[in-house]
Scaffold this motif. Structure first.
Motif, PDB file in Angstrom:
ATOM      1  N   TYR B 178       0.832  -1.212   0.000  1.00 15.50           N
ATOM      2  CA  TYR B 178       0.000   0.000   0.000  1.00 15.50           C
ATOM      3  C   TYR B 178       0.864   1.260   0.000  1.00 15.50           C
ATOM      4  CZ  TYR B 178      -4.567  -2.233   0.516  1.00 15.50           C
ATOM      5  OH  TYR B 178      -5.710  -2.933   0.286  1.00 15.50           O
ATOM      6  N   VAL B 179       2.003   1.202   0.680  1.00 12.44           N
ATOM      7  CA  VAL B 179       2.910   2.359   0.672  1.00 12.44           C
ATOM      8  C   VAL B 179       3.388   2.620  -0.758  1.00 12.44           C
ATOM      9  CG1 VAL B 179       5.226   3.138   1.363  1.00 12.44           C
ATOM     10  CG2 VAL B 179       3.650   2.247   3.078  1.00 12.44           C
ATOM     11  N   GLU B 180       3.658   1.534  -1.464  1.00 17.18           N
ATOM     12  CA  GLU B 180       4.140   1.697  -2.845  1.00 17.18           C
ATOM     13  C   GLU B 180       3.086   2.324  -3.761  1.00 17.18           C
ATOM     14  OE1 GLU B 180       5.703  -2.050  -4.090  1.00 17.18           O
ATOM     15  OE2 GLU B 180       7.399  -1.889  -2.707  1.00 17.18           O
ATOM     16  N   LEU B 181       1.810   2.089  -3.441  1.00 17.88           N
ATOM     17  CA  LEU B 181       0.752   2.746  -4.230  1.00 17.88           C
ATOM     18  C   LEU B 181       0.988   4.258  -4.267  1.00 17.88           C
ATOM     19  CD1 LEU B 181      -2.679   1.191  -3.122  1.00 17.88           C
ATOM     20  CD2 LEU B 181      -1.574   1.010  -5.347  1.00 17.88           C
ATOM     21  N   THR B 182       1.460   4.761  -3.147  1.00 19.66           N
ATOM     22  CA  THR B 182       1.724   6.204  -3.060  1.00 19.66           C
ATOM     23  C   THR B 182       3.107   6.547  -3.598  1.00 19.66           C
ATOM     24  OG1 THR B 182       0.342   6.316  -1.100  1.00 19.66           O
ATOM     25  CG2 THR B 182       1.819   8.168  -1.468  1.00 19.66           C
ATOM     26  N   ALA B 307      -2.443   6.959   6.128  1.00 20.43           N
ATOM     27  CA  ALA B 307      -2.066   8.347   6.452  1.00 20.43           C
ATOM     28  C   ALA B 307      -1.224   8.928   5.319  1.00 20.43           C
ATOM     29  CB  ALA B 307      -1.289   8.380   7.761  1.00 20.43           C
ATOM     30  N   LEU B 308      -0.322   8.112   4.817  1.00 17.32           N
ATOM     31  CA  LEU B 308       0.551   8.560   3.729  1.00 17.32           C
ATOM     32  C   LEU B 308      -0.261   8.920   2.491  1.00 17.32           C
ATOM     33  CD1 LEU B 308       3.413   8.862   2.521  1.00 17.32           C
ATOM     34  CD2 LEU B 308       3.331   6.427   1.972  1.00 17.32           C
ATOM     35  N   LEU B 309      -1.208   8.060   2.160  1.00 24.72           N
ATOM     36  CA  LEU B 309      -2.033   8.316   0.971  1.00 24.72           C
ATOM     37  C   LEU B 309      -2.883   9.577   1.169  1.00 24.72           C
ATOM     38  CD1 LEU B 309      -2.990   7.325  -1.794  1.00 24.72           C
ATOM     39  CD2 LEU B 309      -4.678   5.886  -0.640  1.00 24.72           C
ATOM     40  N   HIS B 310      -3.412   9.738   2.379  1.00 27.37           N
ATOM     41  CA  HIS B 310      -4.240  10.900   2.720  1.00 27.37           C
ATOM     42  C   HIS B 310      -3.439  12.191   2.487  1.00 27.37           C
ATOM     43  CE1 HIS B 310      -6.413  13.731   5.337  1.00 27.37           C
ATOM     44  NE2 HIS B 310      -7.426  12.879   5.384  1.00 27.37           N
ATOM     45  N   VAL B 311      -2.215  12.228   2.992  1.00 27.09           N
ATOM     46  CA  VAL B 311      -1.378  13.429   2.853  1.00 27.09           C
ATOM     47  C   VAL B 311      -0.992  13.631   1.380  1.00 27.09           C
ATOM     48  CG1 VAL B 311       0.812  14.517   3.526  1.00 27.09           C
ATOM     49  CG2 VAL B 311      -0.509  13.235   5.213  1.00 27.09           C
ATOM     50  N   ALA B 312      -0.587  12.533   0.725  1.00 29.42           N
ATOM     51  CA  ALA B 312      -0.149  12.644  -0.677  1.00 29.42           C
ATOM     52  C   ALA B 312      -1.276  13.158  -1.573  1.00 29.42           C
ATOM     53  CB  ALA B 312       0.341  11.285  -1.172  1.00 29.42           C
ATOM     54  N   ARG B 313      -2.495  12.705  -1.310  1.00 31.19           N
ATOM     55  CA  ARG B 313      -3.646  13.154  -2.127  1.00 31.19           C
ATOM     56  C   ARG B 313      -3.854  14.660  -1.975  1.00 31.19           C
ATOM     57  NH1 ARG B 313      -8.868  11.577  -1.049  1.00 31.19           N
ATOM     58  NH2 ARG B 313      -9.645  11.556  -3.168  1.00 31.19           N
ATOM     59  N   PHE B 320      -3.499  11.886  -7.852  1.00 28.96           N
ATOM     60  CA  PHE B 320      -4.205  10.803  -7.156  1.00 28.96           C
ATOM     61  C   PHE B 320      -5.719  10.878  -7.368  1.00 28.96           C
ATOM     62  CE2 PHE B 320      -0.196  11.134  -4.903  1.00 28.96           C
ATOM     63  CZ  PHE B 320       0.160   9.819  -4.716  1.00 28.96           C
ATOM     64  N   GLN B 321      -6.137  11.609  -8.396  1.00 23.52           N
ATOM     65  CA  GLN B 321      -7.588  11.781  -8.530  1.00 23.52           C
ATOM     66  C   GLN B 321      -8.309  10.490  -8.920  1.00 23.52           C
ATOM     67  OE1 GLN B 321      -8.345  14.954 -11.269  1.00 23.52           O
ATOM     68  NE2 GLN B 321      -6.627  14.422 -12.566  1.00 23.52           N
ATOM     69  N   ASP B 322      -7.561   9.532  -9.406  1.00 22.35           N
ATOM     70  CA  ASP B 322      -8.202   8.256  -9.760  1.00 22.35           C
ATOM     71  C   ASP B 322      -8.330   7.324  -8.557  1.00 22.35           C
ATOM     72  OD1 ASP B 322      -8.312   9.156 -12.315  1.00 22.35           O
ATOM     73  OD2 ASP B 322      -6.431   8.188 -12.938  1.00 22.35           O
ATOM     74  N   VAL B 323      -7.678   7.676  -7.468  1.00 22.54           N
ATOM     75  CA  VAL B 323      -7.729   6.795  -6.290  1.00 22.54           C
ATOM     76  C   VAL B 323      -9.050   6.989  -5.563  1.00 22.54           C
ATOM     77  CG1 VAL B 323      -6.670   6.283  -4.058  1.00 22.54           C
ATOM     78  CG2 VAL B 323      -5.230   6.859  -6.020  1.00 22.54           C
TER      79      VAL B 323
END
Lengths: 348, 347
Positions: B178-182, B307-313, B320-323
């Protein structure tokens, strides 16, 4: 052996020297303000800063970046003014309390004011998020002083010893209540409470100045206008009555005025230690115990002392240090030096 | 006695020795986050957890029945315990250890007879560690998470404590995936496109220093912690508190608020007390964001990838609009705890 004429000349010189020093101390806030306004982590060229300030006063336009104006007028200026107000309030209140109590160890916090304020702030931070910290601290600081006064009053008389003891008891009660809150709250709220108690000018804003200024002005004006009566009160109740002064009446007036000024300061800046104790002492050591000079000098020197100390708190290191910590670190050695170089700390 | 009888007795004796051996706790020596070496049973069968994020990690890998007691923590309890009652059907019946200030109640701890206590401590001389060691003679595992690597290490640790190291490895792999997704996206972002980020803890001007887990999170999310530009003595603190003027000087492009009960991003943008911040990029461009749920997006728990994805978005919305965030959150909770989020239905 100097002759009579020589002695008179030396005395005149001393008086002139002291008068000069008096006026120098009265004008200190101007020097402190105009040196502090140039100090800050955001560098602004002094010439540009002066030009910007002049443009604000004289109403002409400048083409400096907007951020310069914001830093000077929204950040630095309110912080300096709030610092001056808080320093002046605590120092004048300290001088008045020391006079009323005839005790050199008295600070504005003697009647439980700081403990009440800390409890009020903690209550707001922990359980009453809708209630402003400032107003809660102010309300409970005055409540603590009122409780102390009524606890100490018997038969329409308020002996000084009873007041001090009642202040100790009320402080202890509020400290215990504060401890209960600290035990019950989350770690995050506890951190906020601890920071508030340490005292800081870091959150200064115009709204804080507007809300605290009326009570500061009221309290300090009353103490300034009635300051000579403190000389009589300092002699004791019997002596005050013998010269036709009602000591109970003036004790109440001074306690209410000093508490209003100090509470308004504590409510906006937290508990800043030592200023109210050390500044009047320093002045007493230099100028003597006469409250006619001591009160106005406490106002000006207290204001200057706090903003100069705060210069270091906000710009000395890369991070913010609570100013209450530095007032103690700076004030204590200065106080110790004066104590060792004057007789009886200026009380004689 | 016949030789066959001897033979049967010998077999029975061997079985007696063998059966307990296969089920007995293995004693292992592990090092806690403070570098203290402690002997624990693996699996430990009566564990007390006094911190929610370590329990979250344990529930991802271990047998919930081995958790006997928890700290009596009241702050945002329902949010904090979101998946716990589903993962552990007996969760509501766990004994609660009272706490006074930071001091755990020793008598209530003694009552549950733990074989391991897991608690937060920043020093080996922590009063709780000393008191529990001196009085109850129970091993104490100190948790002290300061970097994102510590979060992965915690998963390994909980694998040893629960005796379930295989599942721990699996959980780590899921997290890394999941980290790699970001990071697959953010690693491609040029330095010049990385916004300067000011991390705002609940004390407002308290922030994350360069040597902190949040600094790593900002980097991985494609941002730059503005404290890298601050004075050296400030940037090296883990939690430096700066002032308004320093913040203006640092001029962040984004202000990222940790969950704050008293403030919203709108207060920072338009609030009367924050007029001094009106000229910084983050406020001018209305780029002030907040971690809305401190437990769902806790960077120091197994939910760090969320949390990482939340901040990155928030930092790079276009990338990340497709996530589908809701779907990702749901799937992540299913993968780690076997629970749908937010319905809290067992998967």
């Amino acid at each position: 052996m100097p002759s009579q004429t020589e002695k008179m000349g030396m005395a005149r010189e001393r008086i002139t020297g002291r008068s000069l020093l008096y006026y120098l101390f009265l004008s200190l806030p101007l020097f402190a303000f105009f040196s502090s306004i140039f100090i800050g982590p955001f560098h602004i060229n002094p010439v540009q800063l002066v030009d910007l300030m002049a443009s604000k006063i004289l109403g002409y336009a400048t083409d400096y970046p907007d951020v310069y104006s914001t830093v000077i007028f929204q950040v630095r200026l309110p912080r300096l003014l709030l610092g001056m107000m808080v320093g002046a309030s605590l120092s004048v209140s300290g001088a008045a309390f020391q006079g009323i109590f005839r005790n050199p160890l008295v600070s504005p916090y003697i009647l439980g004011l700081s403990s009440g304020a800390a409890f009020g702030a903690a209550l707001s931070l922990a359980f009453l998020p809708g209630v402003s910290i400032q107003y809660a601290a102010f309300f409970f600081s005055l409540l603590a002083v009122a409780l102390t006064y009524f606890m100490a009053t018997t038969n329409r008389s308020t002996p000084i010893v009873s007041l001090v003891l009642a202040g100790v008891i009320v402080s202890a009660v509020f400290d215990s209540l504060l401890a209960i809150i600290q035990i019950a709250v989350s770690e995050r709220a506890l951190q906020s409470i601890v920071f508030w108690i340490m005292g800081s000018l870091g959150t200064a804003s115009w709204s804080k100045i507007y809300s605290a200024f009326p009570l500061f002005a009221l309290g300090c004006t009353v103490m300034l206008l009635l300051r000579w009566r403190l000389n009589v009160l300092a002699l004791g109740d019997e002596e005050a009555r013998s010269v036709g002064l009602n000591p109970e009446k003036y004790k109440i007036i001074f306690i209410v005025s000093a508490s209003l000024a100090a509470s308004s300061a504590v409510a906006v800046a937290g508990i800043i230690g030592l200023v109210g104790l050390v500044v009047p002492h320093m002045l007493r050591m230099i100028f003597g115990p006469d409250h006619r000079t001591l009160i106005p000098l406490s106002l000006t020197f207290g204001a200057s002392f706090l903003i100069v100390v705060d210069d270091f708190a906000r710009a000395g290191l890369g991070f913010e240090v609570p100013v209450g910590v530095i007032t103690t670190l700076v004030g204590a050695p200065l106080f110790a030096y004066l104590l060792r170089t004057t007789r009886s700390g200026g009380w004689e | 006695m016949k030789s066959s009888t001897y033979f049967l007795l010998a077999v029975a004796f061997c079985l007696l020795l063998a059966v307990p051996a296969s089920y007995a706790n293995e004693t292992v020596l592990i090092e806690d986050d403070l570098g203290r070496s402690i002997n624990i049973g693996s699996p430990s069968e009566r564990v007390v957890f006094t911190m929610e994020n370590a329990l979250k990690t344990y529930y991802a890998v271990g047998d919930p029945d081995n958790v006997v007691a928890l700290k009596d923590d009241k702050w945002m309890r329902r949010l904090m315990e979101d998946v716990f009652p589903v993962v552990d059907p007996n969760f509501e019946d766990k004994i609660l250890i009272n706490i006074t200030g930071d001091q755990l109640g020793l008598e209530s701890l003694a009552k549950v007879d733990p074989d391991l206590v897991v608690l937060w401590a920043s020093s080996p001389d922590d009063p709780n560690i000393l008191a529990i060691n001196d009085t109850l003679k129970v091993p104490v595992f100190a948790i002290y998470v300061t970097s994102l690597d510590d979060v992965y290490r915690q998963v390994d640790t909980m694998g040893i404590i629960s005796g379930n190291t295989d599942r721990a490895s699996e959980v780590k792999e899921i997290m890394e995936g999941y980290v790699e997704l970001t990071t697959n996206v953010t690693d491609q972002i040029q330095e010049s496109d990385r916004p300067g980020v000011f991390w705002m803890w609940t004390d407002i001007y308290g922030t994350a220093g360069v040597d902190s887990g949040i600094n790593d999170l900002i980097d991985m999310a494609g941002g730059n912690n503005v404290m890298k530009l601050a004075e050296e003595e400030a940037q090296n603190l883990e939690h430096p508190v700066i002032n308004q003027e320093t913040l203006i000087k640092l001029n962040p492009d984004v202000i990222y608020m940790w969950y704050n009960e008293d403030l919203d991003p709108e207060d920072i943008i338009n609030g009367e007390d924050f007029q001094g911040l009106r000229d910084i990029n983050a406020v001018k461009n209305r780029r002030v964001y907040e971690i809305s749920n401190p437990y769902l997006f806790d960077a120091f728990s197994p939910r760090m990838p969320l949390a990482l994805l939340h901040v990155a978005r928030d930092l790079h919305h276009d990338k990340f609009q497709d996530v589908d965030m809701n779907q990702t959150i749901d799937q992540y909770n299913v993968d780690i705890w076997g629970v749908h989020y937010p319905s809290m239905v067992k998967a």
